[in-house]
Structures are given as C-alpha cells and as structure tokens.
Design an enzyme around this catalytic site. Structure first.
Site, mmCIF file in Angstrom:
data_model
loop_
_atom_site.group_PDB
_atom_site.id
_atom_site.type_symbol
_atom_site.label_atom_id
_atom_site.label_comp_id
_atom_site.label_asym_id
_atom_site.label_seq_id
_atom_site.Cartn_x
_atom_site.Cartn_y
_atom_site.Cartn_z
ATOM 1 N N PHE A 50 -13.213 -5.020 0.667
ATOM 2 C CA PHE A 50 -14.270 -4.453 -0.179
ATOM 3 C C PHE A 50 -15.619 -4.558 0.514
ATOM 4 O O PHE A 50 -16.617 -4.885 -0.122
ATOM 5 C CB PHE A 50 -14.325 -5.206 -1.505
ATOM 6 C CG PHE A 50 -14.105 -4.329 -2.723
ATOM 7 C CD1 PHE A 50 -13.264 -3.227 -2.676
ATOM 8 C CD2 PHE A 50 -14.732 -4.623 -3.922
ATOM 9 C CE1 PHE A 50 -13.047 -2.456 -3.799
ATOM 10 C CE2 PHE A 50 -14.526 -3.860 -5.057
ATOM 11 C CZ PHE A 50 -13.680 -2.769 -4.989
ATOM 12 N N PRO A 51 -15.722 -4.322 1.833
ATOM 13 C CA PRO A 51 -16.996 -4.565 2.527
ATOM 14 C C PRO A 51 -18.135 -3.669 2.052
ATOM 15 O O PRO A 51 -19.301 -4.022 2.210
ATOM 16 C CB PRO A 51 -16.653 -4.288 3.996
ATOM 17 C CG PRO A 51 -15.485 -3.356 3.940
ATOM 18 C CD PRO A 51 -14.689 -3.798 2.743
ATOM 19 N N LEU A 52 -17.789 -2.515 1.458
ATOM 20 C CA LEU A 52 -18.822 -1.607 0.957
ATOM 21 C C LEU A 52 -18.822 -1.531 -0.565
ATOM 22 O O LEU A 52 -19.468 -0.649 -1.139
ATOM 23 C CB LEU A 52 -18.624 -0.203 1.557
ATOM 24 C CG LEU A 52 -18.685 -0.137 3.081
ATOM 25 C CD1 LEU A 52 -18.420 1.279 3.573
ATOM 26 C CD2 LEU A 52 -20.032 -0.631 3.588
ATOM 27 N N TYR B 148 0.851 -1.186 0.000
ATOM 28 C CA TYR B 148 0.000 0.000 0.000
ATOM 29 C C TYR B 148 0.887 1.236 0.000
ATOM 30 O O TYR B 148 1.349 1.694 1.040
ATOM 31 C CB TYR B 148 -0.920 0.016 1.211
ATOM 32 C CG TYR B 148 -1.925 -1.113 1.250
ATOM 33 C CD1 TYR B 148 -2.148 -1.934 0.149
ATOM 34 C CD2 TYR B 148 -2.649 -1.379 2.416
ATOM 35 C CE1 TYR B 148 -3.065 -2.971 0.200
ATOM 36 C CE2 TYR B 148 -3.571 -2.404 2.470
ATOM 37 C CZ TYR B 148 -3.779 -3.198 1.367
ATOM 38 O OH TYR B 148 -4.694 -4.229 1.424
ATOM 39 N N GLY C 218 -18.267 1.901 -2.392
ATOM 40 C CA GLY C 218 -19.338 2.887 -2.490
ATOM 41 C C GLY C 218 -20.598 2.398 -3.165
ATOM 42 O O GLY C 218 -21.640 3.048 -3.058
#
Length: 287
Positions: free
Chosen positions: A212-214, A67, A217
């Site tokens: 990627f829990p959301l 990252y 967006g």
C-alpha cells in the site's frame, strides 16, 4: 517515457545479505481481475506491464498464490520466462480465497508446504527466491508455521523466508526459529503504524517491503496531501510518496503496483528523484 529512466536509480539491497535487488520493485496484485479475483479484462495489457517493468530495470517482483488466486503467478511465468538472471520473484502463502475481495488466513504447515510446491510449479522455478508467510494464523503456533518454511528452505525449495503483516514481537519470535530476510507490512506516508517495526528492520538489516505504498491513490490525487509539494518539486504526488519511502531507510523496498504501462513508468521515474533535507522534512510532516 524516456528509455533512460531506470528503477536502478533507487539503489540496491541484498535480501538475506546475499540476494541483490533493485530497491524499487513491482507488486503484481493489480494485474488480476476485480477484487483480486480471476483473470484481468486486459490479459495482454497485464503481460505488457510485467515485461515493461523488467525493461525499466525492475529486478524485484512481489506476488502471492492468493492473487487471482494463482493468476498473478501464472501471468508472471507467461510474461517473463525464461527469467533474467537478476530477476527475483517473491511469493506468499497463508491466505486462502473464498471469493472476490475475501481473504482467510490458513497457516496449517501441510497447507503452506502444498502451496509452496504449487507456486514452484506455476512460476516454473526450482527454488522460490523469497517465500513469505502471508498472514500469521492464530490457529497454529507461529513456530510451526515458520518452521515449515524453514524445512522448505533446508530442502532447497526456498532461498529466503519473509513475513507479512506481523508485529515486532512476532518477528522476534520468528527469528528464534529461522532467519527472516524480509518483512512486508502496510506502510506509507500517511499510515505509519509499522514505524517501530521498520526501525527494528533498519537496525537489523532486514528488508522492509511496504505494501500500500501509495494508499491506493490517496497520495496521488491532485487534491491530496502531497499536492502542494508536487507543484513545488515539479513531480507527481505518487512519485514524491515513493521518493520519501526510498529516503526513509535503505532497507525499504517499495513495490507499487499498477495495471497500466503509463502508471508503471511514472512510478519508476520516482527512483531518480533526490529529495533535499528540507523537502524530505516537509514530506515527513505530512500525516
């Protein structure tokens, strides 16, 4: 955002059966520059997000050497050292960066060891709480890649071992080499390919970290699939998506990431949402 909001309302989980964390954590990928490359435009803002996360009761922060690369780990150390006694920092190795938004798996055992040593230095810790194989490299036997992490564990440089983006078969193979404490796979309300893997982790007491829990967006928009449930419940769509994950299994450790304090506070407030059976079923029906 009221100071009484706390991630601790999400409950707790013990990584490897012994390392306690608050279940709702923070994913530190977005505090880097565009394309997860370089330093953020607002470095002080990134530091503020990290510090606010800890203030709000987050005790589990997930990062990776790739990252930035290295930027996320360096910002964590800058913002949070000396670390709170209950703060658990997980990092990863096994993906190299050849440019913005470019990721290449490299699982050479010597490389994984090198990256662990560098992460120890950047984070300023004597042992990495949770060291994860970021991707399985098909160029090397899985047992060699996991075996090197086990050697690091035996040397006291790694406390627990995790895997990222693996199949059920790969997890089972890895468990023949070392104790696997966590698995981190893509999983959210509308992307559930890893559901059999989650069910296995649930049965075996292995932490499951949904990245990627959301859905970046997709689940948070005013016109998204959670819009009506959001209005009915009086909560943000993103909060319902996180509440569904937390209800899905006690081994699930969501790590929503953000680069703003306001969004962080909204995410943390999801920890206190209690879904009724009917609300959970309605969310579960969203695909």
């Amino acid at each position: 955002m009221s100071d009484h909001v706390s991630a601790a309302a999400s409950g707790h989980f013990r990584i490897g059966g012994e390392l306690p964390v608050v279940r709702l954590g923070y994913g530190a990928m977005q505090i880097t520059g565009e394309g997860v490359w370089g330093w953020p435009d607002d470095r002080e803002g990134a530091i503020a997000v990290l510090r606010r996360a800890v203030e709000l009761g987050v005790t589990f922060i997930d990062t990776a050497d790739s990252y930035g690369p290295t930027v996320s780990e360096e910002l964590i150390a800058e913002a949070l050292r000396p670390y709170a006694d209950d703060l658990v920092i997980a990092t990863k190795a096994g993906l190299v960066r050849t440019g913005p938004a470019q990721w290449v798996p490299v699982g050479h055992p010597a490389y994984l060891r090198q990256q662990a040593e560098l992460s120890l230095r950047r984070l300023g810790v004597e042992a990495i709480d949770l060291f994860q194989l970021h991707r399985v490299d098909p160029a090397f036997p899985l047992e060699d890649q996991v075996g090197e992490l086990k050697k690091l564990q035996e040397e006291g440089k790694v406390r627990h071992i995790g895997l990222s983006e693996v199949s059920l078969g790969q997890l089972q193979e890895a468990r023949e080499v070392a104790e696997i404490a966590t698995v981190q796979n893509l999983f959210n309300l509308v992307k559930r390919d890893a559901e059999p893997l989650l069910d296995y982790c649930d049965a075996e007491g292995i932490g499951f970290i949904p990245w990627f829990p959301l859905a970046t967006g997709e689940l948070a928009g005013a016109d998204g699939p959670l819009a009506q449930s959001s209005r009915d419940h009086g909560a943000e769509p993103s909060q319902l998506a996180l509440a569904w994950l937390l209800r899905r299994s006690p081994v699930v450790l969501p790590i929503p990431g953000t680069k703003t304090v306001a969004h962080l506070e909204t995410n943390v407030a999801a920890a206190a949402i209690e879904l009724s059976d009917e609300e959970y079923a309605a969310l579960d029906a969203v695909r």
